[in-house]
Design an enzyme around this catalytic site. Structure first.
Site, PDB file in Angstrom:
ATOM      1  N   CYS A 102      70.058  52.031  22.711  1.00 52.37           N
ATOM      2  CA  CYS A 102      68.611  51.909  22.534  1.00 52.37           C
ATOM      3  C   CYS A 102      68.021  51.130  23.696  1.00 52.37           C
ATOM      4  O   CYS A 102      68.578  50.107  24.099  1.00 52.37           O
ATOM      5  CB  CYS A 102      68.338  51.192  21.207  1.00 52.37           C
ATOM      6  N   HIS A 144      67.009  58.133  14.787  1.00 52.97           N
ATOM      7  CA  HIS A 144      66.950  56.869  15.534  1.00 52.97           C
ATOM      8  C   HIS A 144      65.498  56.540  15.909  1.00 52.97           C
ATOM      9  O   HIS A 144      65.027  55.421  15.681  1.00 52.97           O
ATOM     10  CB  HIS A 144      67.831  56.983  16.786  1.00 52.97           C
ATOM     11  N   GLU A 145      64.801  57.526  16.471  1.00 50.30           N
ATOM     12  CA  GLU A 145      63.424  57.282  16.939  1.00 50.30           C
ATOM     13  C   GLU A 145      62.485  56.987  15.775  1.00 50.30           C
ATOM     14  O   GLU A 145      61.647  56.086  15.859  1.00 50.30           O
ATOM     15  CB  GLU A 145      62.901  58.473  17.745  1.00 50.30           C
ATOM     16  N   HIS A 148      62.436  53.520  14.368  1.00 48.30           N
ATOM     17  CA  HIS A 148      61.620  52.526  15.084  1.00 48.30           C
ATOM     18  C   HIS A 148      60.254  52.374  14.414  1.00 48.30           C
ATOM     19  O   HIS A 148      59.696  51.284  14.381  1.00 48.30           O
ATOM     20  CB  HIS A 148      61.418  52.948  16.541  1.00 48.30           C
TER      21      HIS A 148
HETATM   22 NI    NI Z   1      65.825  53.006  20.154  1.00 48.79          NI
END
Ligand code: NI
Length: 197
Positions: A102, A144-145, A148
């Site tokens: 990341c 993953h995105e 966030h």
């Molecule tokens: Ni990330």
């Protein structure tokens, strides 16, 4: 155009729940997206969420690597996808463990369990709703995105923190890690080292 500063783990903005974008066609959102594209192109990343550049809104950009969208490993074009207000739906309970890195957690990588098959939808900057099915690495990148946007960094998803380490060290010791943790042979030590979100 502007290259924005990327927040690193420890900055509270990374743990905020990002706000829904009321109007995807808002010129302010278009400017944010352009700056995010500049920032992503300047980094070694494959994806970036607005939270990572200190803007707590539900906007994500990422390169959907078609070569990793399924079982097919052949090279193919990548496509930049711009997602506003994305929503993910797992298509089965099946999960898999693989490496992630990341831009907000530099130099480290960790193995994270993610859904293997998902459906996801989003609004385009033109305000049109789109939908896609993804598996494998592609599905992982989306999860993953979108994490966030909910204030979650990948280490917070990890169940075995022994699989969190400096990428340089982890890559050197992958065989020991594999034996020690019963990882599958197909668990790729090099995957994603330079590809971060
Ligand atoms: Ni990330």
């Amino acid at each position: 155009m502007a290259i924005l500063k990327i927040a690193r783990m420890g900055h509270p903005v990374l743990h905020q729940i990002a706000e829904t974008v009321d109007d995807p066609t808002d010129p302010g959102i278009a400017r944010l997206i352009n700056d995010m594209i500049d920032t992503l192109q300047d980094s070694a990343g494959i994806g970036l969420a607005a939270s990572q550049v200190h803007v707590s809104k539900r906007v994500v950009i990422f390169f959907a690597p078609e070569s990793r969208s399924g079982e097919d490993e052949e090279e193919s074009e990548t496509e930049l996808t711009i997602m506003i207000n994305p929503v993910i739906e797992p298509l089965s309970d099946k999960t898999n463990l693989d490496w992630e890195a990341c831009l907000s957690v530099p130099n480290l990588k960790g193995a994270v369990e993610r859904y293997s098959h998902i459906k996801y939808s989003w609004s385009t900057p033109a305000g049109k709703r789109e939908e896609r099915v993804a598996s494998g690495f592609h599905a992982r990148a989306v999860q993953h995105e979108c994490d966030h946007l909910d204030g979650i960094l990948y280490p917070m998803r990890m169940t075995d923190l022994k699989l969190l380490g400096y990428a340089e060290e982890t890559n050197r010791n992958i065989e020991l890690l594999r034996r020690g943790h019963g990882l599958e042979d197909g668990f790729d030590p090099e995957l994603q080292v330079a590809e971060e979100g």
